[in-house]
Design a protein around this motif. Structure first.
Motif, PDB file in Angstrom:
ATOM      1  N   GLY A 285     -23.691  -4.273  81.286  1.00 23.50           N
ATOM      2  CA  GLY A 285     -24.190  -5.030  82.418  1.00 23.50           C
ATOM      3  C   GLY A 285     -25.478  -4.442  82.966  1.00 23.50           C
ATOM      4  N   LEU A 286     -26.087  -5.165  83.869  1.00 26.98           N
ATOM      5  CA  LEU A 286     -27.310  -4.697  84.505  1.00 26.98           C
ATOM      6  C   LEU A 286     -26.979  -4.006  85.819  1.00 26.98           C
ATOM      7  N   ARG A 287     -27.709  -2.948  86.078  1.00 27.40           N
ATOM      8  CA  ARG A 287     -27.517  -2.196  87.312  1.00 27.40           C
ATOM      9  C   ARG A 287     -28.470  -2.767  88.363  1.00 27.40           C
ATOM     10  N   MET A 288     -27.974  -3.743  89.099  1.00 26.02           N
ATOM     11  CA  MET A 288     -28.816  -4.451  90.045  1.00 26.02           C
ATOM     12  C   MET A 288     -29.101  -3.580  91.265  1.00 26.02           C
ATOM     13  N   GLY A 289     -30.339  -3.621  91.733  1.00 24.05           N
ATOM     14  CA  GLY A 289     -30.733  -2.831  92.891  1.00 24.05           C
ATOM     15  C   GLY A 289     -30.222  -3.414  94.190  1.00 24.05           C
TER      16      GLY A 289
END
Length: 363
Positions: free
Chosen positions: A46-50
């Motif tokens: 997954g993406l590590r969203m800010g």
């Protein structure tokens, strides 16, 4: 003239060259493999969203804390129940970022940080970002990307033709997928800076692609009125004639970005620079690759399906075969030209004609 400049001139004149089109299946395979890896990375990790996208709180201190950055990370993570990101500021203070935190939880975290860091609560600034605002930012980013893609397709279809528009769109999607996959694999945060970097590299990628397409558009004029070059050969000459320019442009663009990523972000620990520099670095490299190895070969594949291009190729191959049977050299001088399924007799290697730069549209 420098060695590289001399090579560029010889590539432009068609005196030397590499057959990118003939080996296109190799590049397609490499791109598919990289793309699959990127998709798996996004699906698994997954993406590590800010914080700008997920919402949360940012705590900053103006005075130096009594504990290390690692200890502050552990304290903030334990106090919030969420993974905290702690960065040391230039004045010795700390920037503590925690996602998915509401107002009540933020006040408790602030008190805990005050006790553990040895800093008065009034000296800790807390900024809250709501999840709805982050969702709006994400939606606007996707909208901007979609509008960009639509405008690109419309422009290329008008300026060139729909096959080039389709090929450019596939190349851009290829670049986006690889860049996003790298973010998922390395675990870097996705922030508004990342989105800015992503849109920037799409512009660079499109520039390289359009340069090759412009050369191809010029080279294919009156192509059906001659019997010297097939469409794939003209496309290959277009890539070679702009190859050095594409390499120079990419290298010059990558050097400052590499400085931001590896020196600014890596050596000096300026982590916020990584948000934009990683997307620029990966995207620029992927864009240069797709412009050379993906976009133009795709155009050649689509164009060679046209009946008139099939007929042109048939005439050229018949002419070369007849010349070879007589032991003569055909006027184009090509040799050992192959298509996807068979080996065909010819005269000189593609990109090495003895025509000394005569354009494909002239006999």
């Amino acid at each position: 003239m420098s060695r590289l400049g001399n090579l560029g001139a010889r590539l432009y004149r068609g005196e030397v060259g590499y057959d990118f089109i003939r080996n296109r299946k190799i590049w397609y395979g490499i791109s598919i493999l990289i793309t699959i890896t990127a998709i798996i990375g996004v699906a698994v990790g997954g993406l590590r969203m800010g914080i700008e996208f997920k919402g949360g709180a940012v705590f900053t201190t103006d005075t130096k804390a009594q504990i290390s950055t690692a200890q502050a990370t552990d304290v903030a993570t334990e106090a919030s129940g969420h993974m905290a990101i702690v960065q040391e500021l230039g004045n010795g203070g700390l920037r503590i970022q925690i996602t998915e935190v509401d107002t009540a939880t933020a006040n408790k975290i602030k008190e805990t940080l005050s006790d553990e860091l040895g800093i008065p609560a009034n000296d800790i600034n807390a900024d809250l970002v709501g999840p709805s605002w982050g969702e709006q930012i994400a939606n606007k980013a996707w909208t901007g990307l979609g509008v960009f893609m639509i405008l690109v397709v419309i422009y290329l279809a008008i300026a060139f033709e729909w096959r080039m528009a389709v090929a450019a769109l596939i190349a851009l999607i290829h670049d986006i997928t690889i860049t996003v996959g790298v973010y998922a694999l390395v675990g870097f945060e996705v922030t508004p800076g990342t989105v800015i970097g992503l849109l920037t590299i799409l512009g660079y990628s499109l520039y390289d692609t359009v340069v090759v397409f412009d050369s191809l558009k010029e080279g294919q004029k009156d192509i059906t009125k001659q019997t010297r070059f097939t469409y794939s050969e003209v496309a290959n000459r277009s890539i070679n004639s702009t190859l050095v320019r594409s390499i120079n442009t990419t290298v010059v663009a990558l050097l400052p970005v590499a400085g931001l990523l590896f020196i600014g972000g890596g050596v000096f620990g300026a982590g916020m620079l990584n948000d934009i520099s990683l997307s620029l670095f990966v995207g620029l490299a992927a864009g240069a690759y797709s412009s050379i190895f993906i976009a133009t070969p795709l155009v050649a594949d689509l164009k060679e399906r046209e009946p008139q291009m099939k007929a042109l190729k048939k005439r050229i191959l018949a002419k070369r075969a007849a010349a070879a049977a007589k032991g003569e050299s055909s006027d184009d001088g090509s040799e050992d030209l192959r298509d996807d399924t068979e080996t065909e007799t010819a005269g000189t290697t593609i990109g090495r004609p003895r025509s000394h730069g005569r354009t494909p549209g002239k006999r």
